[in-house]
Enzyme design. Structure first.
Site, PDB file in Angstrom:
ATOM      1  N   ARG A  24      13.567 -24.193  -4.462  1.00  0.00           N
ATOM      2  CA  ARG A  24      14.357 -23.935  -3.249  1.00  0.00           C
ATOM      3  C   ARG A  24      14.426 -22.437  -2.936  1.00  0.00           C
ATOM      4  NH1 ARG A  24      19.517 -28.042  -4.112  1.00  0.00           N
ATOM      5  NH2 ARG A  24      18.360 -29.976  -3.676  1.00  0.00           N
ATOM      6  N   GLU A  74       0.844  -1.203   0.000  1.00  0.00           N
ATOM      7  CA  GLU A  74       0.000   0.000   0.000  1.00  0.00           C
ATOM      8  C   GLU A  74       0.881   1.257   0.000  1.00  0.00           C
ATOM      9  OE1 GLU A  74      -0.130  -2.650   1.920  1.00  0.00           O
ATOM     10  OE2 GLU A  74      -2.080  -2.950   2.856  1.00  0.00           O
ATOM     11  N   CYS A  80      -0.583   0.341   7.611  1.00  0.00           N
ATOM     12  CA  CYS A  80      -1.040   0.790   6.287  1.00  0.00           C
ATOM     13  C   CYS A  80      -2.433   1.380   6.364  1.00  0.00           C
ATOM     14  CB  CYS A  80      -1.029  -0.376   5.310  1.00  0.00           C
ATOM     15  SG  CYS A  80       0.631  -0.890   4.923  1.00  0.00           S
ATOM     16  N   THR A  83      20.253 -39.487   3.861  1.00  0.00           N
ATOM     17  CA  THR A  83      20.421 -38.689   2.643  1.00  0.00           C
ATOM     18  C   THR A  83      21.654 -37.793   2.759  1.00  0.00           C
ATOM     19  OG1 THR A  83      18.073 -38.767   2.154  1.00  0.00           O
ATOM     20  CG2 THR A  83      19.284 -36.941   1.184  1.00  0.00           C
ATOM     21  N   ALA A 108      11.853 -37.699  -6.162  1.00  0.00           N
ATOM     22  CA  ALA A 108      11.883 -38.249  -7.522  1.00  0.00           C
ATOM     23  C   ALA A 108      11.856 -39.760  -7.383  1.00  0.00           C
ATOM     24  CB  ALA A 108      13.157 -37.813  -8.226  1.00  0.00           C
ATOM     25  N   LEU A 149      10.461 -38.609   4.658  1.00  0.00           N
ATOM     26  CA  LEU A 149       9.198 -38.199   4.020  1.00  0.00           C
ATOM     27  C   LEU A 149       8.026 -38.921   4.680  1.00  0.00           C
ATOM     28  CD1 LEU A 149      10.554 -38.295   0.372  1.00  0.00           C
ATOM     29  CD2 LEU A 149       9.504 -36.269   1.398  1.00  0.00           C
TER      30      LEU A 149
HETATM   31  N1  LIG Z   1      14.985 -39.667  -5.276  1.00  0.00           N
HETATM   32  C1  LIG Z   1      14.886 -38.720  -4.381  1.00  0.00           C
HETATM   33  O1  LIG Z   1      14.129 -37.752  -4.540  1.00  0.00           O
HETATM   34  C2  LIG Z   1      15.715 -38.805  -3.136  1.00  0.00           C
HETATM   35  C3  LIG Z   1      15.815 -37.709  -2.296  1.00  0.00           C
HETATM   36  C4  LIG Z   1      16.541 -37.823  -1.127  1.00  0.00           C
HETATM   37  C5  LIG Z   1      17.161 -39.028  -0.843  1.00  0.00           C
HETATM   38  N2  LIG Z   1      17.061 -40.063  -1.685  1.00  0.00           N
HETATM   39  C6  LIG Z   1      17.681 -41.361  -1.380  1.00  0.00           C
HETATM   40  O2  LIG Z   1      17.077 -41.837  -0.206  1.00  0.00           O
HETATM   41  C7  LIG Z   1      17.999 -42.681   0.447  1.00  0.00           C
HETATM   42  C8  LIG Z   1      17.899 -42.420   1.927  1.00  0.00           C
HETATM   43  O3  LIG Z   1      16.572 -42.648   2.345  1.00  0.00           O
HETATM   44  P1  LIG Z   1      16.279 -43.294   3.736  1.00  0.00           P
HETATM   45  O4  LIG Z   1      14.835 -43.494   3.875  1.00  0.00           O
HETATM   46  O5  LIG Z   1      17.187 -44.472   3.919  1.00  0.00           O
HETATM   47  O6  LIG Z   1      16.865 -42.230   4.750  1.00  0.00           O
HETATM   48  P2  LIG Z   1      16.571 -40.713   5.161  1.00  0.00           P
HETATM   49  O7  LIG Z   1      15.127 -40.477   5.256  1.00  0.00           O
HETATM   50  O8  LIG Z   1      17.430 -39.815   4.388  1.00  0.00           O
HETATM   51  O9  LIG Z   1      17.183 -40.738   6.624  1.00  0.00           O
HETATM   52  C9  LIG Z   1      16.614 -41.585   7.553  1.00  0.00           C
HETATM   53  C10 LIG Z   1      17.309 -41.404   8.855  1.00  0.00           C
HETATM   54  O10 LIG Z   1      17.108 -40.064   9.312  1.00  0.00           O
HETATM   55  C11 LIG Z   1      16.745 -40.080  10.674  1.00  0.00           C
HETATM   56  N3  LIG Z   1      15.306 -39.788  10.745  1.00  0.00           N
HETATM   57  C12 LIG Z   1      14.523 -39.369   9.736  1.00  0.00           C
HETATM   58  N4  LIG Z   1      13.253 -39.193  10.162  1.00  0.00           N
HETATM   59  C13 LIG Z   1      13.237 -39.534  11.447  1.00  0.00           C
HETATM   60  C14 LIG Z   1      12.228 -39.585  12.446  1.00  0.00           C
HETATM   61  N5  LIG Z   1      10.986 -39.219  12.190  1.00  0.00           N
HETATM   62  N6  LIG Z   1      12.550 -40.010  13.660  1.00  0.00           N
HETATM   63  C15 LIG Z   1      13.806 -40.373  13.934  1.00  0.00           C
HETATM   64  N7  LIG Z   1      14.822 -40.327  13.049  1.00  0.00           N
HETATM   65  C16 LIG Z   1      14.531 -39.912  11.827  1.00  0.00           C
HETATM   66  C17 LIG Z   1      17.057 -41.494  11.142  1.00  0.00           C
HETATM   67  O11 LIG Z   1      18.443 -41.532  11.413  1.00  0.00           O
HETATM   68  P3  LIG Z   1      19.054 -42.499  12.568  1.00  0.00           P
HETATM   69  O12 LIG Z   1      18.619 -43.872  12.202  1.00  0.00           O
HETATM   70  O13 LIG Z   1      20.521 -42.250  12.486  1.00  0.00           O
HETATM   71  O14 LIG Z   1      18.473 -42.046  13.828  1.00  0.00           O
HETATM   72  C18 LIG Z   1      16.731 -42.302   9.929  1.00  0.00           C
HETATM   73  O15 LIG Z   1      17.330 -43.561   9.898  1.00  0.00           O
HETATM   74  C19 LIG Z   1      19.361 -42.394  -0.126  1.00  0.00           C
HETATM   75  O16 LIG Z   1      19.824 -43.539  -0.797  1.00  0.00           O
HETATM   76  C20 LIG Z   1      19.146 -41.279  -1.097  1.00  0.00           C
HETATM   77  O17 LIG Z   1      19.885 -41.446  -2.267  1.00  0.00           O
HETATM   78  C21 LIG Z   1      16.352 -39.985  -2.836  1.00  0.00           C
END
Ligand SMILES: NC(=O)c1ccc[n+]([C@@H]2O[C@H](COP(=O)([O-])OP(=O)(O)OC[C@H]3O[C@@H](n4cnc5c(N)ncnc54)[C@H](OP(=O)(O)O)[C@@H]3O)[C@@H](O)[C@H]2O)c1
Length: 346
Positions: A191, A54, A88, A203, A158, A295
């Site tokens: 982002r 405004e 405003c 990740t 993805a 996620l």
């Molecule tokens: N395609 C895509 O868009 C994309 C994007 C990102 C990643 N990725 C892939 O995803 C893979 C990793 O996925 P992921 O599911 O194994 O792991 P992640 O979600 O990256 O990490 C999981 C870890 O984060 C911590 N965490 C996350 N949420 C939590 C919660 N609510 N409570 C407690 N701890 C929590 C824990 O760590 P602690 O066990 O140490 O406590 C858990 O083991 C990688 O290989 C990567 O390349 C793909």
């Protein structure tokens, strides 16, 4: 389209120029129309802490005497309180503007109807709820923040055609990459539009992402990492000097340079604790970029607003399964080269 809608549409277009620069403030655009001279002023809120829409619109009017016969259009109720700038509504009253047409009310408790009340009390004609849904949707981040006391949450991932988010580690970055360069650029644009970006421990360890904006010009979001046991070394890209990083951990750790540590209780619901902290820090939007475990933590608690899912043209056959959302409504669907993008809301 009637006159009210036409000028409100213009306010929305102007307001959107503030995306990525005004948070935690809302995006606001303003147009001033004189019955004979047409549009005599326009402006929008450009940068957080600086002049509101405004003020910019009124300042742009050359012949201020015309204001007394004019209508001011604005997509959000004019503010009534002293924040970083004076109210405003006072400025509108001071210039004796004849009529004010408003898109939607401001639910920020500091305003919430008080701006309109001030205008009415000053004898100004006020019309509200013009393109109300569009105005509300434009400021979805701001409204979610004030109404739900948490950031607006966008889940982004993805997946391959056969539903994997990743191969089973180990892999090279190239082998695991799912989408094309155009999709990657779009993600960088997203982002710049959000205040914060979050990933899980795996990740950060496996992909070593910087989570910054490199493919286009724009602001880096604040990076947020879940790392209960502080497994991710400070040499990883997520801690680079390019942006601030907030780590949620079970450990007590002193802040270093651009990295701050927040102790939370991992025996309790951690997502709510994280969102409460981000709310306290006035973060109005968060993009969650994986992996699946992270996620799903948001999905399982129904704590998300929008999902943006790319399906690339690859098959991994095995690996880490992508999350599945069932309670959503697809709002848009498009092809980016061979990548399919689905955007849905909860
Ligand atoms: N395609 C895509 O868009 C994309 C994007 C990102 C990643 N990725 C892939 O995803 C893979 C990793 O996925 P992921 O599911 O194994 O792991 P992640 O979600 O990256 O990490 C999981 C870890 O984060 C911590 N965490 C996350 N949420 C939590 C919660 N609510 N409570 C407690 N701890 C929590 C824990 O760590 P602690 O066990 O140490 O406590 C858990 O083991 C990688 O290989 C990567 O390349 C793909």
């Amino acid at each position: 389209m009637n006159e009210f809608n036409q000028y409100m549409q213009r306010c929305l277009q102007l307001a959107e120029k503030g995306l990525g620069n005004v948070a935690p403030n809302p995006m606001v655009g303003c147009v001033i129309v004189h019955p004979e001279h047409g549009v005599i002023g326009a402006g929008y809120h450009q940068t957080y802490g600086q002049a509101h829409a405004e003020v910019n619109a009124i300042n742009s009017v050359i012949n201020k005497s015309l204001l007394q016969e004019s209508t001011l259009y604005v997509n959000l109720e004019p503010c009534s309180h002293y924040g970083k700038t004076p109210p405003c509504s006072d400025l509108i009253i001071q210039h004796k503007i004849k009529r004010v047409v408003i898109g939607c009310l401001d639910t920020n408790p500091l305003v919430a109807g008080k701006g309109i009340e001030k205008l009415w009390n000053a004898g100004i004609e006020v019309f509200t709820d013009i393109l109300k849904d569009e105005c509300h949707n434009l400021n979805k981040r701001f409204f979610t923040f004030h109404e739900k006391k948490r950031p607006y949450i966008i889940l982004k991932w993805a997946q391959t055609k056969d539903g994997f988010i990743s191969k089973q580690p180990p892999f090279t970055k190239k082998e695991n990459w799912i989408t094309n360069d155009e999709s990657k650029k779009l993600v960088h644009t997203w982002r710049t539009q959000e205040q914060a970006i979050l990933v899980g421990t795996n990740t950060a360890l496996i992909d070593n992402p910087a989570l910054t904006v490199r493919l286009i010009k724009g602001k880096n979001p604040i990076r947020v990492l879940i790392d209960k046991d502080l497994k991710v070394p400070l040499t990883n890209n997520i801690f680079s000097k390019d942006a601030e990083t907030i780590v949620f951990t079970n450990k007590s750790q002193l802040d270093v340079n651009n990295v701050s540590y927040h102790h939370i209780d991992f025996t309790k619901d951690i997502i709510t604790q994280i969102l409460n902290t981000l709310h306290d820090k006035k973060i109005t939007s968060l993009i969650v970029e994986g992996g699946t475990h992270t996620l799903e933590s948001f999905i399982n608690k129904n704590l998300w607003d929008e999902a943006r899912v790319f399906t690339g043209n690859k098959h991994f056959q095995s690996g880490i399964k992508a999350p599945v959302i069932t309670t959503s409504k697809i709002t848009s669907q498009m092809m980016i080269g061979e990548d399919e993008l689905h955007v849905s809301i909860r």
